[in-house]
Motif scaffolding. Structure first.
Motif, PDB file in Angstrom:
ATOM      1  N   PHE A  97      -4.689   4.360   5.778  1.00 55.23           N
ATOM      2  CA  PHE A  97      -5.965   3.802   6.240  1.00 55.23           C
ATOM      3  C   PHE A  97      -5.790   2.317   6.579  1.00 55.23           C
ATOM      4  CE2 PHE A  97      -8.767   6.982   3.663  1.00 55.23           C
ATOM      5  CZ  PHE A  97      -8.406   7.984   4.554  1.00 55.23           C
ATOM      6  N   ALA A  98      -5.037   1.633   5.722  1.00 48.65           N
ATOM      7  CA  ALA A  98      -4.787   0.214   5.953  1.00 48.65           C
ATOM      8  C   ALA A  98      -4.013   0.017   7.258  1.00 48.65           C
ATOM      9  CB  ALA A  98      -4.021  -0.391   4.780  1.00 48.65           C
ATOM     10  N   GLU A  99      -3.047   0.904   7.496  1.00 46.98           N
ATOM     11  CA  GLU A  99      -2.261   0.834   8.734  1.00 46.98           C
ATOM     12  C   GLU A  99      -3.158   1.053   9.950  1.00 46.98           C
ATOM     13  OE1 GLU A  99       0.581   0.309  11.442  1.00 46.98           O
ATOM     14  OE2 GLU A  99       0.970   0.081   9.295  1.00 46.98           O
ATOM     15  N   ASP A 100      -4.025   2.051   9.865  1.00 43.65           N
ATOM     16  CA  ASP A 100      -4.923   2.357  10.986  1.00 43.65           C
ATOM     17  C   ASP A 100      -5.845   1.174  11.295  1.00 43.65           C
ATOM     18  OD1 ASP A 100      -3.768   4.846  10.957  1.00 43.65           O
ATOM     19  OD2 ASP A 100      -5.445   5.824   9.919  1.00 43.65           O
ATOM     20  N   LEU A 101      -6.393   0.602  10.254  1.00 42.73           N
ATOM     21  CA  LEU A 101      -7.316  -0.518  10.446  1.00 42.73           C
ATOM     22  C   LEU A 101      -6.586  -1.762  10.950  1.00 42.73           C
ATOM     23  CD1 LEU A 101      -9.486  -0.063   7.224  1.00 42.73           C
ATOM     24  CD2 LEU A 101     -10.183   0.429   9.579  1.00 42.73           C
ATOM     25  N   TYR A 102      -5.366  -1.950  10.460  1.00 43.99           N
ATOM     26  CA  TYR A 102      -4.578  -3.103  10.905  1.00 43.99           C
ATOM     27  C   TYR A 102      -4.278  -3.008  12.396  1.00 43.99           C
ATOM     28  CZ  TYR A 102      -0.964  -6.709  11.014  1.00 43.99           C
ATOM     29  OH  TYR A 102      -0.227  -7.837  11.297  1.00 43.99           O
ATOM     30  N   GLN A 103      -4.043  -1.811  12.870  1.00 48.82           N
ATOM     31  CA  GLN A 103      -3.766  -1.618  14.291  1.00 48.82           C
ATOM     32  C   GLN A 103      -4.987  -1.975  15.149  1.00 48.82           C
ATOM     33  OE1 GLN A 103      -0.786  -1.090  15.657  1.00 48.82           O
ATOM     34  NE2 GLN A 103      -0.022  -1.206  13.542  1.00 48.82           N
ATOM     35  N   ILE A 104      -6.167  -1.781  14.587  1.00 50.56           N
ATOM     36  CA  ILE A 104      -7.381  -2.186  15.308  1.00 50.56           C
ATOM     37  C   ILE A 104      -7.435  -3.710  15.413  1.00 50.56           C
ATOM     38  CG2 ILE A 104      -9.909  -2.192  15.257  1.00 50.56           C
ATOM     39  CD1 ILE A 104      -9.776   0.520  13.847  1.00 50.56           C
TER      40      ILE A 104
END
Length: 230
Positions: free
Chosen positions: A96-103
Motif C-alpha cells: 500500500f505504501a508503495e502504491d501511494l508513493y507512486q502517486i
C-alpha cells in the motif's frame, strides 16, 4: 496670497491642507461654513491621505510564505513516511505504501520546491488522486488518514491566504496613484485659496483671509528652508 503648490513636498502639502481645513472648521468664520469648495477640498484630501502613504503591496507576503512552509512540511512528512515504509517488505501493507508513493511520484516528489502556483496545481491533483476510495482505504490501513487530512488542511489554508494577498494587492494597484491624486488636491486647494483671495475685501472675510494667508506663508517658508538645506 500666492504659492506654487507643486514646489511643496508631500508632507508640507498635506500639512498646509490639514491646517487650512482645521482653520476653516473652527466655527469662527460663518462665511465659509459648509461652502462647496471647502467640502471638495476635504473630499480630495481624504483620498490623498489614504493614497500617498500606501504600500505598493499588501504586506501579506510573510503570511503566504509561512503557510507555504507549513504545507511543505506536511507534504514531506507523508512522502518520507511512505518512502521508508515501502522499503520494508516485512511490514504488513508495505505494498500500500508503495502504491501511494507512486502517486506522489506521479505529481513530482519535489513539488515542494516549485513556485507557489505550480505547487498549488500539483498539490490539488495529488490530493484529488489520494481521495479516491481505494487510496483512502490504503491510507487508513497505514494509519495515515490524520497525516493526509493535515496536508489537505495546510493546502487549503495556503490557498485562502494566497487569495487574500492577491485580492489585497489588486485593490492597492487599483487605487489612484499618489501623483494623480496630488494633482487633484493641488487643484482643489488652489481653487479654495483663489476664492478666499477674491473675497478678502468683502465684509466678514478679512480675518479669515488673514489666517489662511499666514498658513500659506508658513508653507512657502518651509519650501525655502528645504532649498537652503540642499
Amino acid at each position: 496670497m500666492r504659492i506654487t503648490l507643486s514646489d511643496l513636498n508631500t508632507k508640507d502639502l498635506a500639512t498646509l491642507v490639514q491646517r487650512t481645513i482645521t482653520t476653516s472648521d473652527l466655527g469662527k468664520y460663518a462665511v465659509i461654513s459648509n461652502h462647496p469648495l471647502l467640502s471638495e477640498l476635504k473630499k480630495v484630501y481624504t483620498e490623498y491621505d489614504a493614497v500617498y502613504t500606501k504600500s505598493t503591496y499588501s504586506g501579506k507576503g510573510t503570511d503566504v510564505a509561512s503557510a507555504d512552509r507549513d504545507r511543505d512540511v506536511s507534504f514531506r512528512a507523508l512522502k518520507n513516511f511512505l518512502d521508508g515504509y515501502r522499503k520494508m517488505p516485512s511490514l504488513s501493507n508495505y505494498q500500500f505504501a508503495e502504491d501511494l508513493y507512486q502517486i506522489f511520484k506521479l505529481y513530482d516528489l519535489s513539488l515542494d520546491k516549485m513556485s507557489y502556483s505550480s505547487q498549488t496545481a500539483q498539490m490539488k491533483k495529488l490530493i484529488e488522486d489520494l481521495e479516491k476510495p481505494e487510496n483512502i482505504q490504503k491510507l487508513n490501513a497505514l494509519s495515515l488518514l490524520p497525516a493526509f487530512n493535515e496536508m489537505k488542511s495546510k493546502q487549503d489554508v495556503f490557498e485562502q491566504i494566497f487569495a487574500e494577498q492577491a485580492g489585497a494587492n489588486a485593490n492597492l494597484r487599483n487605487m489612484k496613484s499618489a501623483s494623480s491624486i496630488r494633482k487633484d488636491l493641488e487643484k482643489a486647494l488652489r481653487s479654495y485659496i483663489n476664492f478666499i483671495t477674491v473675497m478678502k475685501d468683502v465684509t466678514g472675510w478679512e480675518l479669515f483671509y488673514a489666517d489662511i494667508n499666514e498658513l500659506v506663508k508658513a508653507a512657502k517658508n518651509s519650501t525655502v528652508a528645504d532649498h537652503e538645506k540642499k
